[in-house]
Design an enzyme around this catalytic site. Structure first.
Site, PDB file in Angstrom:
ATOM      1  CD  GLU A  44       3.155  -6.642 -11.060  1.00  0.00           C
ATOM      2  OE1 GLU A  44       2.597  -5.905 -10.551  1.00  0.00           O
ATOM      3  OE2 GLU A  44       4.718  -6.504 -10.809  1.00  0.00           O
ATOM      4  CD  GLU A  83       2.934  -3.606  -6.143  1.00  0.00           C
ATOM      5  OE1 GLU A  83       4.362  -4.458  -5.977  1.00  0.00           O
ATOM      6  OE2 GLU A  83       1.795  -3.809  -7.753  1.00  0.00           O
TER       7      GLU A  83
END
Length: 257
Positions: free
Chosen positions: A140, A238
């Site tokens: 990520e 998210e």
């Protein structure tokens, strides 16, 4: 649409117990993501009926120094065993271990050529673990100005470089567009450039890290771009709910439907 929608159980329904958050997301027909598995009731999660598609893939460690690398790979192996119990296909990692408040355990101001080579080698070993156990690790990108100062290999162009260097189907990018908007911008072109390497996309609006429609990002245009490139993976919210969590999920689903 060919992609599937998910939501992070770590950031919405925060007034409810964790397992109830998972169940609420499940009942919305969405996939579920979790972070650190070490503080969760794994048996309860496995029996929840939720489809958990992503979880943190390590507990501690780094990509570039001897002790950190061994910790990183050892806890990745532990994470794989938990992922098997949850039938979770994707395990998320970062450019270094993150501590309290999301800050790097070993802040780095200058990433040297040697660190790049060691990081690529560590991620190659990680991909080999994924191949052995039929799991995919995702690397990520993070942002430096707001949430994760001092994190090495933080930008999307960094994660793309490392994932492309390893060139394994068991190491992909987790392209977080919230972080990318803060750190790099030009999201639609970024999505197109990273297409061959994307394993997952995460979203939140900027500023505030809340649901689509609360900030400056045109997520409907991003969704159209994903359709254009034929993206078929997971798109996960998210993000915090600016107000009601159900309203936040409605906005997310509307933007990506």
């Amino acid at each position: 649409m060919s992609y599937r929608l998910a939501a992070s159980s770590e950031m919405i329904y925060l007034d409810r117990p964790f397992l109830e958050r998972v169940e609420r997301i499940r009942d919305r027909g969405l996939l579920v993501e979790i972070w650190d598995w070490s503080n969760k009731d794994i048996d309860a999660l496995a029996n929840s009926g939720a489809e958990i598609v992503s979880m943190t893939g390590y507990l501690t460690g780094t990509l570039t120094d001897d002790d950190g690398i061994e910790q990183f790979l050892a806890t990745a192996e532990q994470s794989i065993e938990v992922a098997k119990r949850l039938n979770c296909p994707s395990l998320n990692v970062h450019g270094t271990g993150l501590g309290e408040g999301g800050l790097p355990v070993k802040p780095v101001q200058v990433v040297t050529p040697g660190m790049w080579l060691r990081a690529a080698d560590t991620l190659r070993r990680l991909a080999e673990l994924g191949a052995k156990h039929d799991k995919v690790f995702t690397l990520e990108n993070l942002n430096l100005p707001v949430d994760h100062p001092g994190t090495p290999f933080a930008l999307a162009r960094d994660t793309k470089t490392l994932v492309a260097a390893v060139d394994s189907p068991h190491l992909r990018m987790n392209l977080d567009l919230y972080h990318a908007q803060i750190g790099e911008g030009n999201l639609i072109e970024l999505v197109r450039e990273c297409q061959p390497w994307i394993g997952e996309i995460q979203v939140a609006d900027v500023p505030g890290r809340c649901e689509p429609g609360t900030g400056e990002v045109n997520y409907a245009a991003v969704a159209a771009a994903l359709k254009d490139i034929g993206y078929s993976g997971v798109v996960a919210m998210e993000a915090f709910a600016k107000g009601d969590s159900d309203v936040a999920l409605d906005a997310f689903c509307a933007a990506f439907s």
